[in-house]
Structure formats: structure tokens, C-alpha cells
Motif scaffolding. Structure first.
Motif, PDB file in Angstrom:
ATOM      1  N   GLN A  33     -28.499  -3.223  19.333  1.00  0.00           N
ATOM      2  CA  GLN A  33     -28.810  -4.488  18.667  1.00  0.00           C
ATOM      3  C   GLN A  33     -27.956  -4.654  17.415  1.00  0.00           C
ATOM      4  N   SER A  34     -27.753  -3.599  16.656  1.00  0.00           N
ATOM      5  CA  SER A  34     -26.916  -3.670  15.455  1.00  0.00           C
ATOM      6  C   SER A  34     -25.482  -4.028  15.818  1.00  0.00           C
ATOM      7  N   ALA A  35     -24.972  -3.436  16.885  1.00  0.00           N
ATOM      8  CA  ALA A  35     -23.610  -3.744  17.320  1.00  0.00           C
ATOM      9  C   ALA A  35     -23.496  -5.202  17.746  1.00  0.00           C
ATOM     10  N   LEU A  36     -24.496  -5.693  18.479  1.00  0.00           N
ATOM     11  CA  LEU A  36     -24.475  -7.104  18.878  1.00  0.00           C
ATOM     12  C   LEU A  36     -24.462  -8.022  17.671  1.00  0.00           C
ATOM     13  N   LEU A  37     -25.288  -7.715  16.690  1.00  0.00           N
ATOM     14  CA  LEU A  37     -25.335  -8.539  15.482  1.00  0.00           C
ATOM     15  C   LEU A  37     -24.026  -8.484  14.729  1.00  0.00           C
ATOM     16  N   LEU A  38     -23.440  -7.323  14.687  1.00  0.00           N
ATOM     17  CA  LEU A  38     -22.191  -7.143  13.953  1.00  0.00           C
ATOM     18  C   LEU A  38     -21.066  -7.952  14.569  1.00  0.00           C
ATOM     19  N   PHE A  39     -20.969  -7.925  15.898  1.00  0.00           N
ATOM     20  CA  PHE A  39     -19.842  -8.556  16.557  1.00  0.00           C
ATOM     21  C   PHE A  39     -20.059 -10.014  16.917  1.00  0.00           C
ATOM     22  N   THR A  40     -21.288 -10.444  17.120  1.00  0.00           N
ATOM     23  CA  THR A  40     -21.506 -11.839  17.526  1.00  0.00           C
ATOM     24  C   THR A  40     -21.961 -12.729  16.393  1.00  0.00           C
ATOM     25  N   GLY A  41     -22.711 -12.230  15.458  1.00  0.00           N
ATOM     26  CA  GLY A  41     -23.281 -13.062  14.399  1.00  0.00           C
ATOM     27  C   GLY A  41     -22.248 -13.637  13.467  1.00  0.00           C
ATOM     28  N   GLN A  42     -21.242 -12.892  13.088  1.00  0.00           N
ATOM     29  CA  GLN A  42     -20.262 -13.353  12.117  1.00  0.00           C
ATOM     30  C   GLN A  42     -19.375 -14.461  12.670  1.00  0.00           C
ATOM     31  N   ALA A  43     -18.928 -14.328  13.917  1.00  0.00           N
ATOM     32  CA  ALA A  43     -18.039 -15.345  14.486  1.00  0.00           C
ATOM     33  C   ALA A  43     -18.755 -16.683  14.596  1.00  0.00           C
ATOM     34  N   GLU A  44     -20.009 -16.655  15.038  1.00  0.00           N
ATOM     35  CA  GLU A  44     -20.744 -17.913  15.177  1.00  0.00           C
ATOM     36  C   GLU A  44     -21.030 -18.539  13.827  1.00  0.00           C
ATOM     37  N   GLN A  45     -21.289 -17.719  12.833  1.00  0.00           N
ATOM     38  CA  GLN A  45     -21.598 -18.223  11.500  1.00  0.00           C
ATOM     39  C   GLN A  45     -20.425 -19.009  10.944  1.00  0.00           C
ATOM     40  N   GLU A  46     -19.224 -18.547  11.170  1.00  0.00           N
ATOM     41  CA  GLU A  46     -18.051 -19.209  10.626  1.00  0.00           C
ATOM     42  C   GLU A  46     -17.741 -20.520  11.348  1.00  0.00           C
ATOM     43  N   GLU A  47     -18.132 -20.652  12.612  1.00  0.00           N
ATOM     44  CA  GLU A  47     -17.800 -21.834  13.390  1.00  0.00           C
ATOM     45  C   GLU A  47     -18.823 -22.956  13.277  1.00  0.00           C
ATOM     46  N   GLU A  48     -19.973 -22.682  12.732  1.00  0.00           N
ATOM     47  CA  GLU A  48     -21.038 -23.670  12.708  1.00  0.00           C
ATOM     48  C   GLU A  48     -20.872 -24.682  11.583  1.00  0.00           C
ATOM     49  N   ILE A  49     -21.250 -25.900  11.887  1.00  0.00           N
ATOM     50  CA  ILE A  49     -21.483 -26.910  10.862  1.00  0.00           C
ATOM     51  C   ILE A  49     -22.914 -27.357  11.101  1.00  0.00           C
ATOM     52  N   ARG A  50     -23.735 -27.214  10.108  1.00  0.00           N
ATOM     53  CA  ARG A  50     -25.150 -27.521  10.262  1.00  0.00           C
ATOM     54  C   ARG A  50     -25.473 -28.861   9.622  1.00  0.00           C
ATOM     55  N   PHE A  51     -26.638 -29.382   9.982  1.00  0.00           N
ATOM     56  CA  PHE A  51     -27.092 -30.672   9.476  1.00  0.00           C
ATOM     57  C   PHE A  51     -28.515 -30.527   8.970  1.00  0.00           C
ATOM     58  N   ARG A  52     -28.772 -31.222   7.892  1.00  0.00           N
ATOM     59  CA  ARG A  52     -30.113 -31.188   7.299  1.00  0.00           C
ATOM     60  C   ARG A  52     -30.440 -32.592   6.814  1.00  0.00           C
ATOM     61  N   ILE A  53     -31.656 -33.033   7.099  1.00  0.00           N
ATOM     62  CA  ILE A  53     -32.140 -34.312   6.580  1.00  0.00           C
ATOM     63  C   ILE A  53     -33.321 -34.002   5.678  1.00  0.00           C
ATOM     64  N   LEU A  54     -33.232 -34.446   4.448  1.00  0.00           N
ATOM     65  CA  LEU A  54     -34.304 -34.250   3.472  1.00  0.00           C
ATOM     66  C   LEU A  54     -34.982 -35.591   3.224  1.00  0.00           C
ATOM     67  N   SER A  55     -36.264 -35.649   3.494  1.00  0.00           N
ATOM     68  CA  SER A  55     -36.991 -36.888   3.255  1.00  0.00           C
ATOM     69  C   SER A  55     -37.413 -36.966   1.791  1.00  0.00           C
ATOM     70  N   HIS A  56     -37.836 -38.139   1.371  1.00  0.00           N
ATOM     71  CA  HIS A  56     -38.255 -38.342  -0.009  1.00  0.00           C
ATOM     72  C   HIS A  56     -39.459 -37.469  -0.351  1.00  0.00           C
ATOM     73  N   SER A  57     -40.418 -37.375   0.579  1.00  0.00           N
ATOM     74  CA  SER A  57     -41.625 -36.567   0.356  1.00  0.00           C
ATOM     75  C   SER A  57     -42.196 -36.151   1.708  1.00  0.00           C
ATOM     76  N   ASN A  58     -43.342 -35.510   1.668  1.00  0.00           N
ATOM     77  CA  ASN A  58     -44.026 -35.114   2.897  1.00  0.00           C
ATOM     78  C   ASN A  58     -45.002 -36.172   3.391  1.00  0.00           C
ATOM     79  N   ALA A  59     -45.030 -37.303   2.738  1.00  0.00           N
ATOM     80  CA  ALA A  59     -45.921 -38.386   3.165  1.00  0.00           C
ATOM     81  C   ALA A  59     -45.563 -38.794   4.592  1.00  0.00           C
TER      82      ALA A  59
END
Length: 189
Positions: A33-59
Motif C-alpha cells: 500500500q505504501s508503494a502504491l501511494l508513493l508511485f500513484t498519488g504524486q502523479a495524480e496530485q500534480e495533474e488535477e485541477i479541482r473546483f470548489r463552490i462556496l455558498s454565502h451561508s448554510n441557509a
């Protein structure tokens, strides 16, 4: 009498050998599992562009507005993502539609301030299959409605956008379990 002692000693050795094998197996699984995280996690992290929507409140009204905006801008973002072959093309496509997304969100926000910017945003850790992405700042587009103090959604909002080549998970309501722990518990049942 001596025979009984020898049989007990042999049975004890077998039991110890079995437990040693279990411990070795668990250690091998952790290494894999450590080897998988080491080799797969970093490459995907660099290629991602994420999106977030923040609302005014929780109403409920603010959360509903956020959902309505998401429904309108998601197809625009998906189209920009599917037309691109690399991260630089994705960025170029998103830059081209930034003003459209901002204008659309502003027209739906009913007079509230709306901002849409690309920045490094802190995202919590996330497990996707065998890969665990750590909590870290990721390249992200943030759409903020009003004060932006409401609960936010990120890749659960746009899973195909954050992970275009991966299958969309059917349900986020699944209980997280660790197979090693479940296996160890089953040994004692």
C-alpha cells in the motif's frame, strides 16, 4: 508424561508460527500500500485541477442557489475538460470560459458578490480506491458566492472534472472500512 510435554510444545510452536505468518503478511500488505501511494498519488496530485463552490451561508436558500449555479456551470466545465488532452490545454480552456462562468453565476446570485479565481486551495485528504490523496494545497478554481462562509463541496461536486479518466463513485455514503483491520477482526471471531 514426557510425551505430553512434547505434544504441547509442538502445538505451541505451530501457533507461534501461524501468528508470525499473519504478522509478516500484514507487513507485506502495508509495504504494498505504501508503494502504491508513493508511485500513484504524486502523479495524480500534480495533474488535477479541482473546483470548489462556496455558498454565502448554510441557509437552505443559499445552498439551493449554490446547487442551481453548479447545475448550470458543470456542463461548461465538463466540456472544457473533455476537449483537452493535457493539463495546459485544460487550463487554457478554463481561462477561455472564466468570464462566462462568472457572468452566469453573477446573474443567478441575485445581487450577491460573486468571485471566480484560480488559486492554491487546501483540500482535505481523500480516498479513491487504493489511492489516498493527502491533505495539501491543490491547484483549484474557487467560485465564492457572497461571503463564502457556507459549507463547501469540491470534487464530490464535479467528480468527472477532478478525475476525468476515473469512474464516478456511485455513492459517497459508503462506510469506509480497512480490509486489513476487518481481516484481523475476523481471525478472532
Amino acid at each position: 508424561m514426557l510425551q505430553d510435554y512434547e505434544i504441547t510444545k509442538i502445538q505451541t510452536n505451530k501457533r507461534a508460527d501461524r501468528w508470525m505468518a499473519v504478522v509478516e503478511f500484514i507487513l507485506v500488505l502495508f509495504l504494498i500500500q505504501s508503494a502504491l501511494l508513493l508511485f500513484t498519488g504524486q502523479a495524480e496530485q500534480e495533474e488535477e485541477i479541482r473546483f470548489r463552490i462556496l455558498s454565502h451561508s448554510n441557509a437552505p436558500a443559499d445552498q439551493k442557489l449554490k446547487e442551481e449555479i453548479r447545475l448550470v456551470i458543470e456542463p461548461m466545465i465538463n466540456e472544457a475538460m473533455t476537449q483537452a488532452k493535457s493539463k495546459s490545454e485544460i487550463v487554457d480552456n478554463l481561462v477561455a470560459i472564466e468570464s462566462t462562468i462568472l457572468e452566469t453565476a453573477q446573474s443567478m446570485a441575485g445581487g450577491q458578490d460573486v468571485t471566480f479565481e484560480r488559486t492554491a486551495a487546501l483540500f482535505p485528504p481523500k480516498r479513491s480506491g487504493l489511492v489516498i490523496t493527502p491533505q495539501a494545497p491543490y491547484d483549484a478554481y474557487i467560485l465564492k458566492i457572497g461571503s463564502g462562509r457556507g459549507d463547501n463541496w469540491w470534487c464530490s461536486l464535479f467528480p468527472r472534472v477532478c478525475f476525468p479518466d476515473k469512474e464516478v463513485e456511485e455513492s459517497d455514503d459508503e462506510k469506509v472500512t480497512f480490509f486489513i483491520w476487518e481481516w484481523i477482526k475476523s481471525l478472532f471471531e
